[in-house]
Design a protein around this motif. Structure first.
Motif, PDB file in Angstrom:
ATOM      1  N   GLY A 299       4.422  13.067  -6.213  1.00  0.00           N
ATOM      2  CA  GLY A 299       3.812  14.147  -5.432  1.00  0.00           C
ATOM      3  C   GLY A 299       2.560  14.681  -6.091  1.00  0.00           C
ATOM      4  N   ILE A 300       2.604  14.856  -7.396  1.00  0.00           N
ATOM      5  CA  ILE A 300       1.427  15.342  -8.124  1.00  0.00           C
ATOM      6  C   ILE A 300       0.290  14.334  -8.036  1.00  0.00           C
ATOM      7  CG2 ILE A 300       0.542  15.847 -10.445  1.00  0.00           C
ATOM      8  CD1 ILE A 300       3.376  17.066 -11.013  1.00  0.00           C
ATOM      9  N   SER A 301       0.607  13.058  -8.152  1.00  0.00           N
ATOM     10  CA  SER A 301      -0.451  12.046  -8.120  1.00  0.00           C
ATOM     11  C   SER A 301      -1.123  11.932  -6.748  1.00  0.00           C
ATOM     12  CB  SER A 301       0.086  10.682  -8.554  1.00  0.00           C
ATOM     13  OG  SER A 301       0.943  10.144  -7.584  1.00  0.00           O
ATOM     14  N   HIS A 302      -0.450  12.402  -5.712  1.00  0.00           N
ATOM     15  CA  HIS A 302      -1.027  12.332  -4.364  1.00  0.00           C
ATOM     16  C   HIS A 302      -1.357  13.701  -3.789  1.00  0.00           C
ATOM     17  CE1 HIS A 302      -0.625   8.045  -3.887  1.00  0.00           C
ATOM     18  NE2 HIS A 302       0.580   8.123  -4.403  1.00  0.00           N
ATOM     19  N   ALA A 303      -1.393  14.721  -4.627  1.00  0.00           N
ATOM     20  CA  ALA A 303      -1.638  16.085  -4.152  1.00  0.00           C
ATOM     21  C   ALA A 303      -2.990  16.238  -3.470  1.00  0.00           C
ATOM     22  CB  ALA A 303      -1.523  17.070  -5.318  1.00  0.00           C
ATOM     23  N   SER A 304      -3.975  15.448  -3.849  1.00  0.00           N
ATOM     24  CA  SER A 304      -5.309  15.585  -3.250  1.00  0.00           C
ATOM     25  C   SER A 304      -5.500  14.697  -2.026  1.00  0.00           C
ATOM     26  CB  SER A 304      -6.386  15.265  -4.296  1.00  0.00           C
ATOM     27  OG  SER A 304      -6.260  13.924  -4.723  1.00  0.00           O
ATOM     28  N   ASP A 305      -4.486  13.927  -1.656  1.00  0.00           N
ATOM     29  CA  ASP A 305      -4.588  13.084  -0.461  1.00  0.00           C
ATOM     30  C   ASP A 305      -4.641  13.958   0.796  1.00  0.00           C
ATOM     31  OD1 ASP A 305      -4.395  10.883  -2.076  1.00  0.00           O
ATOM     32  OD2 ASP A 305      -2.412  10.267  -1.385  1.00  0.00           O
ATOM     33  N   PRO A 306      -5.321  13.477   1.833  1.00  0.00           N
ATOM     34  CA  PRO A 306      -5.277  14.200   3.107  1.00  0.00           C
ATOM     35  C   PRO A 306      -3.827  14.301   3.602  1.00  0.00           C
ATOM     36  CG  PRO A 306      -6.929  12.438   3.169  1.00  0.00           C
ATOM     37  CD  PRO A 306      -6.147  12.282   1.894  1.00  0.00           C
ATOM     38  N   ALA A 307      -3.514  15.393   4.273  1.00  0.00           N
ATOM     39  CA  ALA A 307      -2.143  15.652   4.719  1.00  0.00           C
ATOM     40  C   ALA A 307      -1.581  14.501   5.564  1.00  0.00           C
ATOM     41  CB  ALA A 307      -2.083  16.955   5.502  1.00  0.00           C
ATOM     42  N   ALA A 308      -2.414  13.884   6.375  1.00  0.00           N
ATOM     43  CA  ALA A 308      -1.948  12.803   7.248  1.00  0.00           C
ATOM     44  C   ALA A 308      -1.520  11.564   6.457  1.00  0.00           C
ATOM     45  CB  ALA A 308      -3.043  12.426   8.242  1.00  0.00           C
ATOM     46  N   LEU A 309      -2.052  11.386   5.274  1.00  0.00           N
ATOM     47  CA  LEU A 309      -1.731  10.215   4.464  1.00  0.00           C
ATOM     48  C   LEU A 309      -0.716  10.512   3.364  1.00  0.00           C
ATOM     49  CD1 LEU A 309      -5.350   8.803   3.957  1.00  0.00           C
ATOM     50  CD2 LEU A 309      -3.626   8.049   5.604  1.00  0.00           C
ATOM     51  N   PHE A 310      -0.519  11.794   3.040  1.00  0.00           N
ATOM     52  CA  PHE A 310       0.293  12.176   1.890  1.00  0.00           C
ATOM     53  C   PHE A 310       1.703  11.608   1.931  1.00  0.00           C
ATOM     54  CE2 PHE A 310       3.432  14.939  -0.100  1.00  0.00           C
ATOM     55  CZ  PHE A 310       2.967  14.958  -1.408  1.00  0.00           C
ATOM     56  N   LEU A 311       2.424  11.829   3.020  1.00  0.00           N
ATOM     57  CA  LEU A 311       3.835  11.458   3.072  1.00  0.00           C
ATOM     58  C   LEU A 311       4.052   9.958   2.858  1.00  0.00           C
ATOM     59  CD1 LEU A 311       6.653  12.565   3.331  1.00  0.00           C
ATOM     60  CD2 LEU A 311       6.502  12.202   5.798  1.00  0.00           C
ATOM     61  N   GLY A 312       3.277   9.134   3.518  1.00  0.00           N
ATOM     62  CA  GLY A 312       3.427   7.684   3.375  1.00  0.00           C
ATOM     63  C   GLY A 312       3.086   7.199   1.977  1.00  0.00           C
ATOM     64  N   ARG A 313       1.977   7.689   1.439  1.00  0.00           N
ATOM     65  CA  ARG A 313       1.581   7.291   0.089  1.00  0.00           C
ATOM     66  C   ARG A 313       2.577   7.807  -0.940  1.00  0.00           C
ATOM     67  NH1 ARG A 313      -4.982   8.228   0.032  1.00  0.00           N
ATOM     68  NH2 ARG A 313      -5.475   6.470   1.372  1.00  0.00           N
TER      69      ARG A 313
ATOM     70  N   ILE B  14      14.470  12.656  -9.293  1.00  0.00           N
ATOM     71  CA  ILE B  14      13.735  13.923  -9.208  1.00  0.00           C
ATOM     72  C   ILE B  14      12.412  13.836  -9.964  1.00  0.00           C
ATOM     73  CG2 ILE B  14      13.783  16.360  -9.896  1.00  0.00           C
ATOM     74  CD1 ILE B  14      16.861  16.204  -9.382  1.00  0.00           C
ATOM     75  N   THR B  15      12.448  13.305 -11.175  1.00  0.00           N
ATOM     76  CA  THR B  15      11.237  13.216 -11.990  1.00  0.00           C
ATOM     77  C   THR B  15      10.176  12.346 -11.325  1.00  0.00           C
ATOM     78  OG1 THR B  15      12.554  13.503 -13.982  1.00  0.00           O
ATOM     79  CG2 THR B  15      10.344  12.613 -14.269  1.00  0.00           C
ATOM     80  N   SER B  16      10.570  11.189 -10.831  1.00  0.00           N
ATOM     81  CA  SER B  16       9.595  10.304 -10.192  1.00  0.00           C
ATOM     82  C   SER B  16       9.075  10.892  -8.886  1.00  0.00           C
ATOM     83  CB  SER B  16      10.176   8.907  -9.983  1.00  0.00           C
ATOM     84  OG  SER B  16      11.323   8.948  -9.156  1.00  0.00           O
ATOM     85  N   ALA B  17       9.907  11.643  -8.161  1.00  0.00           N
ATOM     86  CA  ALA B  17       9.448  12.284  -6.924  1.00  0.00           C
ATOM     87  C   ALA B  17       8.382  13.334  -7.208  1.00  0.00           C
ATOM     88  CB  ALA B  17      10.628  12.919  -6.191  1.00  0.00           C
ATOM     89  N   VAL B  18       8.595  14.124  -8.240  1.00  0.00           N
ATOM     90  CA  VAL B  18       7.608  15.146  -8.610  1.00  0.00           C
ATOM     91  C   VAL B  18       6.315  14.491  -9.087  1.00  0.00           C
ATOM     92  CG1 VAL B  18       7.110  17.002 -10.246  1.00  0.00           C
ATOM     93  CG2 VAL B  18       9.335  16.903  -9.116  1.00  0.00           C
ATOM     94  N   ALA B  19       6.437  13.490  -9.959  1.00  0.00           N
ATOM     95  CA  ALA B  19       5.242  12.809 -10.477  1.00  0.00           C
ATOM     96  C   ALA B  19       4.449  12.146  -9.351  1.00  0.00           C
ATOM     97  CB  ALA B  19       5.634  11.777 -11.524  1.00  0.00           C
TER      98      ALA B  19
END
Length: 78
Positions: A30-44, A23-28
Motif C-alpha cells: 500500500g505504501i509503495s502505491h500510495a501515489s498511484d491514481p485512485a483508479a489504478l491503486f487497487l489493482g496494482r 499484514i506486513t506485505s499488505a502495508v508495504a
C-alpha cells in the motif's frame, strides 16, 4: 453445542508467521502505491501485495525460530 474446528497448537508459529507476513506485505504494498491514481491503486496494490506475500511467507516462517532465539539471548526476566 457445536464445536468449532481448530488447528493443533503446534501450528501456532506457522499461523503467526502467515498472518504477520500477510499484514506486513499488505502495508508495504500500500505504501509503495500510495501515489498511484485512485483508479489504478487497487489493482496494482493487490498484485504487488500477492507477489510480496508469496515471497515473504517462507522467509518469515523460516526466520522466526532464529529470531526468537536471538531475542531470548538478548533479554531476561526481571
Amino acid at each position: 453445542m457445536r464445536q468449532s474446528r481448530k488447528l493443533p497448537k503446534r501450528f501456532s508459529p506457522l499461523i503467526f508467521g502467515i498472518i504477520q507476513s500477510c499484514i506486513t506485505s499488505a502495508v508495504a504494498a500500500g505504501i509503495s502505491h500510495a501515489s498511484d491514481p485512485a483508479a489504478l491503486f487497487l489493482g496494482r496494490w493487490a498484485t504487488t501485495w500477492l507477489l510480496s506475500w508469496i515471497m515473504m511467507v517462507p522467509i518469515v516462517v523460516l526466520a522466526a525460530p532464529g529470531i526468537r532465539r536471538v531475542v531470548e539471548r538478548l533479554t531476561s526476566e526481571p
